[in-house]
Design a protein around this motif. Structure first.
Motif: not given
Length: 147
Positions: A116-129
């Motif tokens: 879950t934490q890894a998915a949230h991290y990827l989502a936050s990275m994608a939001a900043e992309y």
């Protein structure tokens, strides 16, 4: 009287022979002299005599053998007692199994949390992309950088 002399010690027929101890020579020649025992029979008889003298109560070898036999018997009883104790009274196995199950549940929960934490991290990275930031100035965006 055939075979007797006046002294009455040996028969007359054999009285002319020289005696070898109490037996005349002819008697020992007729019966044959005693054969010398072989090496194996002498060694065997010496081992047997040594064993007879050392395997009597109070001898050192007897005491050692008795102690070894008693030790084997006592260790057998201890082994049997521990086996019965484990078979009938050991509940440690159930405790360990319960702890292992609890540990596995904790491990699964922790892995789910990490996912879950890894998915949230990827989502936050994608939001900043920002794909425009990856293109060269005054050029179009390459297809591999698009979502």
């Amino acid at each position: 009287q055939f075979g007797s002399n006046s002294q009455g010690s040996a028969p007359q027929l054999l009285s002319s022979c020289r005696p070898l101890g109490n037996i005349p020579i002819e008697m020992s020649q007729i019966e044959g002299s005693a054969a010398k025992p072989s090496l194996f029979s002498r060694v065997g008889s010496s081992i047997l005599n040594t064993a007879r003298s050392n395997l009597r109560p109070g001898a050192g070898l007897y005491s050692l053998g008795f102690g070894v036999a008693a030790g084997v018997a006592i260790s057998g009883l201890v082994y049997a007692g521990r086996t019965v104790s484990v078979m009938l009274f050991d509940h440690e196995y159930y405790k360990l199994q319960s702890r292992k199950r609890y540990y596995e549940k904790q491990l699964i929960f922790t892995r789910e949390q990490e996912e879950t934490q890894a998915a949230h991290y990827l989502a936050s990275m994608a939001a900043e992309y920002d794909p425009a930031a990856t293109r060269m100035p005054f050029k179009s965006l390459d297809a591999k950088y698009r979502f």
